[in-house]
Design an enzyme around this catalytic site. Structure first.
Site, short mmCIF file in Angstrom:
data_model
loop_
_atom_site.label_atom_id
_atom_site.label_comp_id
_atom_site.label_asym_id
_atom_site.label_seq_id
_atom_site.Cartn_x
_atom_site.Cartn_y
_atom_site.Cartn_z
N ASP A 188 7.69 7.23 29.87
CA ASP A 188 6.30 6.79 29.88
C ASP A 188 5.78 6.88 28.45
OD1 ASP A 188 3.73 6.13 31.14
OD2 ASP A 188 3.17 8.17 30.57
N GLU A 272 8.55 1.05 30.58
CA GLU A 272 7.49 0.17 31.08
C GLU A 272 7.27 -0.97 30.09
OE1 GLU A 272 3.31 1.04 33.40
OE2 GLU A 272 3.97 2.39 31.82
N ASP A 354 1.59 12.23 33.14
CA ASP A 354 2.62 11.46 32.42
C ASP A 354 4.01 11.64 33.01
OD1 ASP A 354 0.63 10.61 30.77
OD2 ASP A 354 0.99 12.14 29.24
#
Ligand code: ZN
Length: 404
Positions: A188, A272, A354
């Site tokens: 992340d 991501e 997170d």
């Protein structure tokens, strides 16, 4: 796969003079060719193509009085200059017509005299030995910091803003597959913490621009106060370039070390898909985001994965990774960015925001661990159109919160 290998070179003063001449000639050919294309366009004509451009801007130009000095340098970098412009135009055309995916490509621009100078040689313009021989320049001393893996197909000579010379070879290299392992990781990316891994590890970025911003502003101010064309201004300019260089080096070094470590340790890396160019439009955040180098990080991971036989999965940016409990799949809806930790209302597990997102990114990549094996069935069906709209707003909101 094709790779670039870069080395520092040390031309003698005579060679440096010849190089300056060569940079100047290739720049003039590029600019002439570009101006010619623009003129054709303004008169309603068609794009002439590379052979017509070479004919007009090199062969014919050499016969005129004002461009006769083009004959004093090797013709190879001049032809290459036109070919590069041709590629730039073709990329621009296919981007305009929608054939080319990805970010929009701009129309080629004129080259300036004071920015980084480059010239490219194809195989018939150079040869590699203990020194590098360039046509009409001579044999230049090279610092061979590592061995070339194969015969290079082309070389680009570069002079940067600090006045240093480099060569960048294009070489073909076979992938070096690392032994297979079955670990998978989710990452992340964030502003406060650069990367949170699904293992729970948090990696801080060095943020060199933030650290040197004051000094940079100070140097730029003194540069703007120097009289144009003075020696003092030249020195001030060098100082600014040197600091920019240091900032870039700190960032690149960090990103290389982290990406290499992740590639060595993991078979599968899930990341991501961030809308970086969209986020950069936020003026309050663009500086902080470009200081981190997210995009560069992804490019490095992808390139190294190809090289070493690893997999990089890019997870859709509309996947609600921060809204779902990674243990039971319960979806809680949006959370304000101030909330760094939360408890799942369904299963009662405490989450670090997170780490939970990193675990969801990992799961979305295909590898689910035993603990969230049932996650896919529990996961509520989401209307993707509604979700995407909500997420865009969410991202904007998050960014604003970060800036304040
Ligand atoms: Zn839960």
């Amino acid at each position: 796969m094709k790779l670039r290998y870069r080395y520092r070179i040390y031309p003698t003063p005579v060679q440096a003079n010849r190089l300056a001449q060569m940079f100047g000639c290739s720049r003039v050919v590029w600019n002439d060719a570009l101006a010619f294309c623009q003129k054709q366009y303004a008169q309603g004509g068609k794009y002439p193509g590379s052979s017509a451009l070479m004919q007009h801007c090199i062969t014919k130009a050499k016969q005129t009085e004002e461009r006769s000095w083009l004959s004093s340098v090797s013709v190879v970098p001049l032809q290459q200059s036109v070919r590069d412009l041709d590629v730039a135009f073709r990329n621009f055309f296919s981007s305009v017509s929608g054939k080319r995916k990805g970010p929009k490509v701009r129309m080629p621009r004129f080259k300036k005299r004071h920015s980084t100078q480059t010239a490219r040689f194809t195989q018939r313009g150079f040869s590699v030995g203990s020194k590098l021989y360039l046509a009409k320049i001579g044999s230049i001393q090279v610092k061979w910091s590592r061995a070339l893996p194969s015969e290079p197909s082309s070389v680009t000579v570069i002079k940067d803003a600090l006045g240093r010379y480099f060569v960048s070879f294009v070489v073909e290299k076979e992938p070096e597959l690392l032994p297979w392992n079955d670990t998978s990781i989710g990452i992340d990316l964030g502003i406060t913490t650069f990367a949170t891994l699904s293992t729970g590890q948090k990696v801080e970025a060095p943020k060199p621009l933030k650290r040197y911003l004051r000094k940079l502003a100070c140097l730029q101010k003194s540069l703007s106060r120097c009289e144009k064309g003075s020696n003092r201004r030249q020195r001030a300019k060098l100082k600014v370039a040197r600091l920019h260089n240091r900032i870039k080096d700190i960032r690149t070094d960090f990103l290389h070390k982290l990406s290499t470590q992740l590639i060595i340790e993991n078979q599968e890396i899930n990341l991501e898909d961030l809308n970086v160019s969209g986020m950069l439009k936020n003026r309050r955040l663009s500086k902080a985001i470009s200081d981190l180098g997210w995009r560069q990080f992804r490019t490095m991971l992808e390139a190294k994965a190809t090289m070493y036989g690893r997999d990089v999965n890019i997870i859709s940016r509309w996947e609600p990774t921060s809204q779902i409990c990674s243990c039971c799949g319960h979806r809680e809806g949006r959370k304000r960015l101030g909330i760094r930790e939360w408890q799942c209302l369904n299963c009662g597990v405490f989450h670090d925001r997170d780490i939970n997102a990193a675990l969801n990114i990992k799961a979305a990549g295909g590898h689910s661990e035993a603990i969230n094996g049932c996650r896919r069935e529990c996961k509520p069906e989401v209307n993707s159109a509604v979700l995407s709209e909500a997420s865009t707003r969410l991202v904007d909101k998050q960014l604003e919160l970060f800036a304040s």
